[in-house]
Scaffold this active site. Structure first.
Site, PDB file in Angstrom:
ATOM      1  N   SER A   1      44.604  36.444  47.740  1.00 53.29           N
ATOM      2  CA  SER A   1      44.695  35.577  46.565  1.00 53.29           C
ATOM      3  C   SER A   1      44.609  36.441  45.318  1.00 53.29           C
ATOM      4  CB  SER A   1      43.550  34.556  46.570  1.00 53.29           C
ATOM      5  OG  SER A   1      43.486  33.859  45.329  1.00 53.29           O
TER       6      SER A   1
ATOM      7  N   TYR B   1      34.523  32.940  47.113  1.00 53.16           N
ATOM      8  CA  TYR B   1      35.899  33.035  47.620  1.00 53.16           C
ATOM      9  C   TYR B   1      36.516  34.363  47.201  1.00 53.16           C
ATOM     10  CZ  TYR B   1      40.727  31.491  48.575  1.00 53.16           C
ATOM     11  OH  TYR B   1      42.009  31.368  49.052  1.00 53.16           O
TER      12      TYR B   1
END
Length: 236
Positions: free
Chosen positions: A89, A101
């Site tokens: 990501s 995350y």
């Protein structure tokens, strides 16, 4: 007729072994070509708001799950000179409320960097997909509730923060989620190219221009500049 679906919990070594056994029992003549590590979970919260159990769960799914699966299939991938694709990501470069995350995606990036170099001598290609905000496509992150967050905070955290602050952060994060792209096929197209292209890219950044610009600033400018940009964004 060529598709086979199975249950696979990447945090369970037994599930991963059974997946390999299924692959071996249906192995085509040309062998095993591609592995896509896509499993991932996301949540919102500042560092002290999350329990150690939450950190362990995220590491197990987002990081160790990919490593566990890769190690199981690595002998096959080396034998048939296949491809390994990892879902990272742009959040690997910076964070806006979901540091847990970001942490796992940054770790995946470094694991892939090492693996990519090591696999070159075997003819195995390793690719990383770096999507921008596709929250509306994947539903990986549901809207956050300030009330739920507050109710789960420890007394120590409640003594530092107040409900208004938690509500502001929740509103900010939910606004980011609402801006997510619905064109999830763009990420799938990158996966397909990584698996089928004669010369796949090491990294596929699939993001909006402003997201790419943020990554550019983060990668090339001093940390103090990026901290100022993100602090300004959070203050708004």
């Amino acid at each position: 007729g060529r598709l086979r679906v199975l249950r696979l919990d990447v945090t369970r070594a037994r599930d991963v072994r059974e997946a390999k056994e299924m692959v071996l029992s249906h192995l085509p003549e040309r062998g095993f070509w591609g592995l896509v590590n896509n499993a991932g979970i996301s949540t919102f919260g500042e560092t002290g708001w999350l329990s150690m159990e939450t950190y362990e769960k995220f590491a197990d799914v987002n990081l160790l799950g990919s490593i566990r699966t890769t190690l199981e299939f690595l002998p096959l991938l080396r034998k048939y000179k296949g491809r390994i694709v990892f879902m990272s990501s742009i959040i690997a470069y910076f964070t806006l409320g979901n540091g847990i995350y970001s942490m796992t995606k940054a770790a995946i990036e470094k694991f892939c960097d090492a693996l990519r170099l090591e696999m070159k001598k075997f003819g195995v290609q390793v690719c990383i997909i770096q999507p921008g905000n596709y929250a509306r496509s994947t539903r990986i992150q549901p809207p956050v509730s300030a009330e739920e967050i507050w109710s789960e905070l420890s007394e120590e955290e409640k003594a530092v923060y107040n409900k208004e602050y938690v509500q502001e952060r929740a509103n900010f994060f939910n606004s980011i989620l609402s801006e997510g792209s619905t064109n999830g096929h763009e990420v799938v197209d990158a996966m397909v190219d990584a698996l089928t292209s004669p010369a796949p890219k090491a990294r596929y950044m699939v993001a909006k221009l402003k997201e790419k610009a943020l990554v550019f600033v983060c990668a090339l400018f001093p940390t103090v500049v990026m901290d100022s940009v993100l602090s300004y964004a959070l203050s708004k």
